[in-house]
Design a protein around this motif. Structure first.
Motif, mmCIF file in Angstrom:
data_model
loop_
_atom_site.group_PDB
_atom_site.id
_atom_site.type_symbol
_atom_site.label_atom_id
_atom_site.label_comp_id
_atom_site.label_asym_id
_atom_site.label_seq_id
_atom_site.Cartn_x
_atom_site.Cartn_y
_atom_site.Cartn_z
ATOM 1 N N ALA A 146 49.947 -22.454 -42.938
ATOM 2 C CA ALA A 146 50.447 -23.262 -41.822
ATOM 3 C C ALA A 146 51.962 -23.406 -41.968
ATOM 4 N N PRO A 147 52.657 -23.739 -40.889
ATOM 5 C CA PRO A 147 54.120 -23.882 -40.928
ATOM 6 C C PRO A 147 54.551 -24.922 -41.957
ATOM 7 N N GLY A 148 53.846 -26.075 -41.929
ATOM 8 C CA GLY A 148 54.201 -27.136 -42.869
ATOM 9 C C GLY A 148 55.309 -28.013 -42.333
ATOM 10 N N PRO A 149 55.513 -29.164 -42.957
ATOM 11 C CA PRO A 149 56.527 -30.118 -42.524
ATOM 12 C C PRO A 149 57.934 -29.668 -42.933
ATOM 13 N N SER A 150 58.760 -29.323 -41.931
ATOM 14 C CA SER A 150 60.115 -28.858 -42.254
ATOM 15 C C SER A 150 61.063 -30.035 -42.479
ATOM 16 N N ASP A 151 60.656 -31.213 -41.977
ATOM 17 C CA ASP A 151 61.504 -32.393 -42.141
ATOM 18 C C ASP A 151 60.663 -33.592 -42.566
ATOM 19 N N PRO A 152 60.030 -33.483 -43.753
ATOM 20 C CA PRO A 152 59.164 -34.572 -44.223
ATOM 21 C C PRO A 152 59.981 -35.801 -44.588
ATOM 22 N N ILE A 212 54.644 -37.666 -61.700
ATOM 23 C CA ILE A 212 54.858 -37.358 -60.294
ATOM 24 C C ILE A 212 55.846 -38.397 -59.780
ATOM 25 N N VAL A 213 56.913 -37.925 -59.168
ATOM 26 C CA VAL A 213 57.906 -38.841 -58.637
ATOM 27 C C VAL A 213 58.074 -38.552 -57.145
ATOM 28 N N VAL A 214 57.952 -39.590 -56.345
ATOM 29 C CA VAL A 214 58.084 -39.444 -54.900
ATOM 30 C C VAL A 214 59.495 -39.842 -54.487
ATOM 31 N N LEU A 215 60.163 -38.957 -53.793
ATOM 32 C CA LEU A 215 61.530 -39.232 -53.344
ATOM 33 C C LEU A 215 61.604 -39.298 -51.825
ATOM 34 N N ASP A 216 62.571 -40.068 -51.347
ATOM 35 C CA ASP A 216 62.899 -40.064 -49.930
ATOM 36 C C ASP A 216 63.533 -38.686 -49.721
ATOM 37 N N ARG A 231 51.205 -45.073 -55.079
ATOM 38 C CA ARG A 231 50.968 -45.976 -53.945
ATOM 39 C C ARG A 231 51.502 -45.356 -52.681
ATOM 40 N N VAL A 232 52.533 -44.525 -52.836
ATOM 41 C CA VAL A 232 53.102 -43.837 -51.687
ATOM 42 C C VAL A 232 52.540 -42.417 -51.660
ATOM 43 N N ARG A 233 51.862 -42.083 -50.582
ATOM 44 C CA ARG A 233 51.277 -40.753 -50.443
ATOM 45 C C ARG A 233 52.350 -39.760 -50.019
ATOM 46 N N PRO A 234 52.762 -38.833 -50.889
ATOM 47 C CA PRO A 234 53.818 -37.885 -50.514
ATOM 48 C C PRO A 234 53.349 -36.893 -49.451
ATOM 49 N N GLU A 235 54.281 -36.400 -48.660
ATOM 50 C CA GLU A 235 53.931 -35.447 -47.604
ATOM 51 C C GLU A 235 53.918 -34.012 -48.102
ATOM 52 N N VAL A 236 54.636 -33.770 -49.200
ATOM 53 C CA VAL A 236 54.675 -32.421 -49.764
ATOM 54 C C VAL A 236 54.730 -32.502 -51.293
ATOM 55 N N LEU A 237 54.020 -31.589 -51.935
ATOM 56 C CA LEU A 237 54.054 -31.526 -53.400
ATOM 57 C C LEU A 237 54.911 -30.334 -53.808
ATOM 58 N N ILE A 238 55.853 -30.585 -54.695
ATOM 59 C CA ILE A 238 56.707 -29.501 -55.177
ATOM 60 C C ILE A 238 56.416 -29.316 -56.663
ATOM 61 N N ILE A 260 51.844 -24.596 -45.929
ATOM 62 C CA ILE A 260 53.293 -24.540 -45.696
ATOM 63 C C ILE A 260 53.686 -23.060 -45.737
ATOM 64 N N ASN A 261 54.771 -22.703 -45.081
ATOM 65 C CA ASN A 261 55.180 -21.300 -45.147
ATOM 66 C C ASN A 261 56.431 -21.135 -45.999
ATOM 67 N N LEU A 262 56.756 -19.895 -46.301
ATOM 68 C CA LEU A 262 57.850 -19.615 -47.227
ATOM 69 C C LEU A 262 59.206 -20.089 -46.721
ATOM 70 N N GLY A 263 59.441 -19.939 -45.419
ATOM 71 C CA GLY A 263 60.727 -20.366 -44.862
ATOM 72 C C GLY A 263 60.917 -21.869 -45.004
ATOM 73 N N THR A 264 59.865 -22.603 -44.716
ATOM 74 C CA THR A 264 59.928 -24.062 -44.837
ATOM 75 C C THR A 264 60.139 -24.453 -46.297
ATOM 76 N N ALA A 265 59.427 -23.786 -47.180
ATOM 77 C CA ALA A 265 59.540 -24.093 -48.611
ATOM 78 C C ALA A 265 60.965 -23.832 -49.121
ATOM 79 N N CYS A 266 61.562 -22.733 -48.668
ATOM 80 C CA CYS A 266 62.933 -22.432 -49.098
ATOM 81 C C CYS A 266 63.908 -23.454 -48.512
ATOM 82 N N GLY A 267 63.674 -23.854 -47.268
ATOM 83 C CA GLY A 267 64.546 -24.840 -46.631
ATOM 84 C C GLY A 267 64.511 -26.162 -47.386
ATOM 85 N N LEU A 268 63.337 -26.586 -47.761
ATOM 86 C CA LEU A 268 63.201 -27.849 -48.493
ATOM 87 C C LEU A 268 63.835 -27.726 -49.875
#
Length: 228
Positions: free
Chosen positions: A25-31, A52-56, A97-104, A183-191
């Motif tokens: 899937a495209p995935g969240p480009s602006d999570p 696991i650390v969740v960042l803004d 407690r905060v559910r992250p939108e993407v795991l890196i 998520i797709n490769l372009g989105t992953a590289c952008g993030l």
DNA sequence: GCGACAG
DNA sequence: ATCTTGTCGC
């Protein structure tokens, strides 16, 4: 059938069973939130700490974090690496407690001999979008990458593009980015680029690395630095 | 057969 | 992963 394997044959069977569940899937480009995952090992090889650390995603401020101590769940075997860390990482994820939108993840996703590296594994098990950023290659070949930050080259294995070799800092060794799940490769590289304003590795990975290393060392104590 | 081999 | 500061080269 998808729990912790006791043998390599069982581990391979689990990968075969889970691999079809990877979603493209495209995935969240602006999570709004992104999470970094990493594990540190004690020198005795018997203990580890998973963080696991969740960042803004925009400010990179720490929103939440969890560290869990555990034991390697499997010996280190290239290609079966995920089985070592997944159980403890899932436990850490449960404590957030905060559910992250993407795991890196610290490692690879599709850039794996059977197209099911740690990032795919964690993505499928959690259902969350995920991708991997590795420091060294596991499989694949690539053409020389431009020296400027942002330059990238396709990582090719067995005739297919399994990831990207991405330069995150001018003239600094590139990283290996590959898709995990949803998520797709372009989105992953952008993030990845958005998370590397100053260092080679994503702020997420750096934050998680610090957290689990500190935990293994006994945790930060006060504001003083350890003395001789 | 010989090397390579995420963390 | 981990052992580890300064040092070599451009």
């Amino acid at each position: 059938m998808t729990g912790s394997p006791r043998t390599e044959a069982e581990a391979l069977a689990i990968q075969d069973a889970l691999r079809p569940q990877v979603i493209d899937a495209p995935g969240p480009s602006d999570p709004a939130t992104v999470a970094g995952l990493d594990v540190a090992y004690h020198e005795d090889g018997e203990r580890l700490a998973a963080a696991i650390v969740v960042l803004d995603a925009r400010t990179h401020a720490v929103l939440d974090s969890a560290v869990v101590h555990g034991r390697p769940a499997f010996p280190y075997v290239p290609g079966l690496f995920a089985f070592r860390e997944v159980p403890t990482l899932l436990e850490a994820l449960d404590r957030l407690r905060v559910r992250p939108e993407v795991l890196i993840c610290d490692g690879h996703g599709l850039a794996h001999p059977r197209r099911f590296g740690l990032a795919c594994h964690l993505g499928v098990l959690t259902g969350l979008p995920s991708f991997g950023v590795g420091k060294t290659p596991l499989v694949g070949a690539w053409e020389p990458v431009g020296e400027r930050r942002g330059a990238r080259s396709e990582l090719v294995d067995g005739g297919e593009v399994v990831g990207a070799v991405l330069r995150t800092r001018d003239a600094v060794k590139p990283v290996f980015v590959s898709v995990g799940h949803r998520i797709n490769l372009g989105t992953a590289c952008g993030l990845t680029l958005a998370l590397t304003p100053r260092f080679r590795l994503p702020e997420t990975t750096r934050a998680a690395d610090r957290a689990c290393r500190d935990a293994l060392a006994g945790g930060p104590r006060g504001v003083t630095v350890p003395r001789r």
